[in-house]
Design a protein around this motif. Sequence first.
Motif, short mmCIF file in Angstrom:
data_model
loop_
_atom_site.label_atom_id
_atom_site.label_comp_id
_atom_site.label_asym_id
_atom_site.label_seq_id
_atom_site.Cartn_x
_atom_site.Cartn_y
_atom_site.Cartn_z
N LYS A 27 0.85 -1.19 0.00
CA LYS A 27 0.00 0.00 0.00
C LYS A 27 0.88 1.24 0.00
CE LYS A 27 -3.56 2.72 0.22
NZ LYS A 27 -4.45 2.90 -0.97
N SER A 28 0.62 2.12 -0.96
CA SER A 28 1.35 3.38 -1.06
C SER A 28 0.38 4.53 -0.99
CB SER A 28 2.14 3.45 -2.37
OG SER A 28 3.13 2.45 -2.43
N VAL A 32 4.96 7.48 -0.89
CA VAL A 32 5.31 6.80 0.36
C VAL A 32 4.72 5.39 0.37
CG1 VAL A 32 5.19 6.87 2.87
CG2 VAL A 32 5.39 9.00 1.58
N GLU A 33 5.60 4.39 0.42
CA GLU A 33 5.15 3.00 0.50
C GLU A 33 5.01 2.61 1.96
OE1 GLU A 33 6.02 -1.25 -1.72
OE2 GLU A 33 7.73 0.07 -1.28
N VAL A 34 3.77 2.40 2.39
CA VAL A 34 3.47 2.13 3.80
C VAL A 34 3.51 0.64 4.10
CG1 VAL A 34 1.72 2.40 5.61
CG2 VAL A 34 2.10 4.24 3.97
N LEU A 35 3.04 -0.18 3.17
CA LEU A 35 3.13 -1.64 3.30
C LEU A 35 3.98 -2.18 2.16
CD1 LEU A 35 -0.58 -2.52 4.18
CD2 LEU A 35 1.34 -2.34 5.75
N LYS A 36 4.90 -3.07 2.49
CA LYS A 36 5.92 -3.48 1.53
C LYS A 36 5.94 -5.00 1.36
CE LYS A 36 8.68 0.48 3.03
NZ LYS A 36 9.94 0.92 3.68
N SER A 59 -2.07 -0.22 11.28
CA SER A 59 -3.47 0.16 11.04
C SER A 59 -3.82 0.11 9.56
CB SER A 59 -3.73 1.57 11.60
OG SER A 59 -3.61 1.58 13.00
N THR A 60 -2.87 0.47 8.71
CA THR A 60 -3.13 0.40 7.27
C THR A 60 -3.39 -1.04 6.85
OG1 THR A 60 -1.74 2.34 6.86
CG2 THR A 60 -2.17 0.90 4.99
N VAL A 234 1.61 -13.25 18.13
CA VAL A 234 1.96 -11.84 18.13
C VAL A 234 2.78 -11.54 16.89
CG1 VAL A 234 3.21 -9.98 19.32
CG2 VAL A 234 1.90 -11.66 20.64
N VAL A 235 2.43 -10.47 16.21
CA VAL A 235 3.12 -10.03 15.00
C VAL A 235 3.78 -8.69 15.29
CG1 VAL A 235 2.76 -9.21 12.64
CG2 VAL A 235 1.53 -11.23 13.46
N PHE A 236 5.05 -8.54 14.93
CA PHE A 236 5.71 -7.24 15.06
C PHE A 236 6.00 -6.70 13.67
CE2 PHE A 236 9.52 -4.55 15.29
CZ PHE A 236 9.03 -3.56 16.13
N MET A 237 5.55 -5.45 13.43
CA MET A 237 5.77 -4.79 12.15
C MET A 237 6.71 -3.61 12.31
SD MET A 237 2.01 -4.88 10.31
CE MET A 237 2.71 -4.15 8.80
N SER A 238 7.52 -3.40 11.31
CA SER A 238 8.43 -2.25 11.29
C SER A 238 8.62 -1.81 9.85
CB SER A 238 9.79 -2.63 11.90
OG SER A 238 10.68 -1.53 11.88
N GLU A 239 8.42 -0.51 9.60
CA GLU A 239 8.64 0.10 8.28
C GLU A 239 7.92 -0.67 7.17
OE1 GLU A 239 12.85 0.51 7.79
OE2 GLU A 239 13.00 2.09 9.31
N GLY A 240 6.66 -1.03 7.46
CA GLY A 240 5.83 -1.62 6.44
C GLY A 240 6.04 -3.09 6.18
N GLN A 241 6.84 -3.73 7.02
CA GLN A 241 7.11 -5.15 6.83
C GLN A 241 6.83 -5.93 8.10
OE1 GLN A 241 11.25 -4.73 5.43
NE2 GLN A 241 10.55 -5.46 3.43
#
Length: 268
Positions: A27-28, A32-36, A59-60, A234-241
Motif C-alpha cells: 500500500k502506497s 510513500v510506500e506504507v506496506l511493503k 493500522s493500514t 503476536v506479529v511485530f511490524m516495522s517500516e511496512g514489513q
Amino acid sequence: MNATASAAQATGTVNSDPIVRIIDLHKSFGPVEVLKGVDLEVHRGQVVVILGRSGSGKSTMLRCVNHLERPSRGTVVVDGEVIGYRVKGHKLYELPSSAIAKQRTKTGMVFQAYNLFPHMTVLENLIEAPRRVKGVNRDKAVADAMQALEEVGMALKADAYPGTLSGGQQQRVAIARALVMKPSVMLFDEPTSALDPELVGEVLNVMRRLATSGMTMMVVTHEIGFARSVADEVVFMSEGQLVEKGPPSQVIDAPLHESTRAFIDSIL
C-alpha cells in the motif's frame, strides 16, 4: 493493480483453513510506500495481536482487510472471498461499493474513536446497520442488538445517548455494534488508545471474553499485558514489513529481531 499473480494465489486458497489470508500486500500513499509486501494468515478462533511503532503500517494493514484502504498490490481473502474484487480467471475486477459494503459485514471493525451517532440511542446505533445493510426486520435487529449489548455489559444503557456515557462505555457499545453484524473476524485498531487509563480495563475485559468465546480477532494495540495473556500469535511490524511473528512467549519475552527487542524494551 498488478493482480494476476495474487488472483492465482487467492483462487487456490479460498477453501483453505485460514479465515484471513493476506498475500503480498502493498500500500502506497503517493510516493510513500506504507506496506511493503506483507503476508499473514489468521486461523479461525485465533487472536492475533499486531505490535509496532507509529507509522509501521499496522493500522493500514488492518484497514486493507476490510477494504477501507484499497491495496496498491496484493490480495486479502476473508472467509473464502477476495475482498474488494471479483475473481475471473486469473484476474481481479474491482467490485462496486454496494458489494464491498456487503463483504465488510464479514469483518467487525472497532476504531480508536467510537464513531457512534450522537443523535441516536445506543439501541438505535446498533440496529442501523443490520436493517440498512442486511435488511433485517426491526424485531430481529432489536433482539440481536440486546444480545450484543448483554455480551459487553451495556444492556441497561440501551435507551441512553452516547453523550451520556463514559469513553469506556462508548467503546463497549462500539464493540457491540460490530458484533451485531455477526462477523467472521473482529478487527480492533488500538481500541483503548483514546481512553483514560482507568477505563482501559473494562474494554480489555470485554475483548478477553470475546477471545475466550472463540471469536477470531486481529488486534492492533500497545497493551502488552493483554497480548501476553490473550494472543495466540503476536506479529511485530516495522517500516511496512512483518519483521517477526510467533507466540507471546517468543515475540514479547524473547524476541529474535533487534528492532522487536528495542520496541518491547521501550514500552515495558
